[in-house]
Design an enzyme around this catalytic site. Sequence first.
Site, PDB file in Angstrom:
ATOM      1  N   TYR A 167      26.179  52.911   5.592  1.00 39.14           N
ATOM      2  CA  TYR A 167      26.495  53.326   4.219  1.00 39.14           C
ATOM      3  C   TYR A 167      27.846  54.052   4.163  1.00 39.14           C
ATOM      4  O   TYR A 167      28.709  53.740   3.323  1.00 39.14           O
ATOM      5  CB  TYR A 167      25.375  54.242   3.701  1.00 39.14           C
ATOM      6  CG  TYR A 167      25.519  54.630   2.258  1.00 39.14           C
ATOM      7  CD1 TYR A 167      25.070  53.795   1.239  1.00 39.14           C
ATOM      8  CD2 TYR A 167      26.100  55.849   1.901  1.00 39.14           C
ATOM      9  CE1 TYR A 167      25.198  54.163  -0.097  1.00 39.14           C
ATOM     10  CE2 TYR A 167      26.226  56.218   0.571  1.00 39.14           C
ATOM     11  CZ  TYR A 167      25.775  55.382  -0.424  1.00 39.14           C
ATOM     12  OH  TYR A 167      25.909  55.736  -1.741  1.00 39.14           O
ATOM     13  N   LYS A 171      31.332  52.899   2.174  1.00 35.54           N
ATOM     14  CA  LYS A 171      31.994  53.666   1.115  1.00 35.54           C
ATOM     15  C   LYS A 171      33.419  54.072   1.526  1.00 35.54           C
ATOM     16  O   LYS A 171      34.323  54.117   0.682  1.00 35.54           O
ATOM     17  CB  LYS A 171      31.156  54.889   0.734  1.00 35.54           C
ATOM     18  CG  LYS A 171      29.798  54.538   0.130  1.00 35.54           C
ATOM     19  CD  LYS A 171      29.915  53.685  -1.137  1.00 35.54           C
ATOM     20  CE  LYS A 171      28.560  53.447  -1.789  1.00 35.54           C
ATOM     21  NZ  LYS A 171      28.671  52.634  -3.030  1.00 35.54           N
TER      22      LYS A 171
HETATM   23  C1  BGC Z   1      23.747  58.602  -1.566  1.00 39.10           C
HETATM   24  C2  BGC Z   1      22.588  59.547  -1.848  1.00 39.10           C
HETATM   25  C3  BGC Z   1      22.951  60.953  -1.412  1.00 39.10           C
HETATM   26  C4  BGC Z   1      24.320  61.371  -1.912  1.00 39.10           C
HETATM   27  C5  BGC Z   1      24.767  62.715  -1.344  1.00 39.10           C
HETATM   28  C6  BGC Z   1      24.988  59.142  -2.194  1.00 39.10           C
HETATM   29  O1  BGC Z   1      26.062  58.272  -2.033  1.00 39.10           O
HETATM   30  O2  BGC Z   1      23.432  57.301  -2.061  1.00 39.10           O
HETATM   31  O3  BGC Z   1      21.429  59.111  -1.180  1.00 39.10           O
HETATM   32  O4  BGC Z   1      21.985  61.869  -1.896  1.00 39.10           O
HETATM   33  O5  BGC Z   1      25.283  60.405  -1.592  1.00 39.10           O
HETATM   34  O6  BGC Z   1      24.589  62.793   0.046  1.00 39.10           O
END
Ligand code: BGC
Length: 269
Positions: A167, A171
């Site tokens: 993830y 990003k």
């Molecule tokens: C995530 C969340 C998380 C947040 C802060 C987001 O991009 O999808 O799961 O709570 O970031 O960490």
Amino acid sequence: MLARDRLLEGQGAIVTGASSGIGAAIASALAAAGAAVGVNYRSGADAADALVREIRDAGGRAIAIGADVSNEDAVSRMFDAFADAFGRIDIVVANAGLQKDAPAADMTLADWRAVIDVNLTGQFLCAREAIRRFVAQGPSPGSPALGKIICMSSVHEMIPWAGHVNYAASKGGVMLMMKTLAQEVASRKIRVNGVAPGAIRTRINESVWSDPDQAHGLLKLIPYGRIGEPDDVAKAVLWLASDESDYVTGTTLFVDGGMALYPEFRDNG
Ligand code: BGC
């Protein structure tokens, strides 16, 4: 109603991943501002249909469009479906995203790829198609920009996140993809920006905010003292999609209650 409430009158917008959470709030906000909205979904057909009904009942224009954004042909068909219904497209919000968390040593290649495919490649495919269509259409009657692209990022475009390497990598990739595209297409009058939410109350992090202990730990990371709501993000996207931000391109707008301000340093360091 104030004129400012109809910032997107006559414009067309596709919002990906709009059947729930942040995407649904964005679709509602853009529709309320006068845009015709393509509510994209992958698996939430019923929820997307319900949102479309809600938008129409409120006097707005919307259609639901099923498409997997990581599939090139599906993305092209999504834009065709929007064009058939509403004609011109002015705004694309590349929002669809998912998490498949695991410690790196246990992360499967399938889960690495699934997240990169949707969160990063999916945004690229939508942005690429948007650029093609904006250029083919020519100048907009209602906006100084040829088109606007908004990429959904996260505070994790800059904050490393153990247990979420797929993830965070997706990003971080979105951030430089957004800036590179912005640099590349600014002379064509296409604006590309990102929004970086922090912890927003949606299904993606429900296990955290619905558990009192974990929610308490999460709040320590948010100087502003509350978990965000999908509307907090939708308002930022509306501004970036509108001509109110006409001189803004290549920027990430953090919507995070200060989460990216290293709050752990308040009493340390
Ligand atoms: C995530 C969340 C998380 C947040 C802060 C987001 O991009 O999808 O799961 O709570 O970031 O960490």
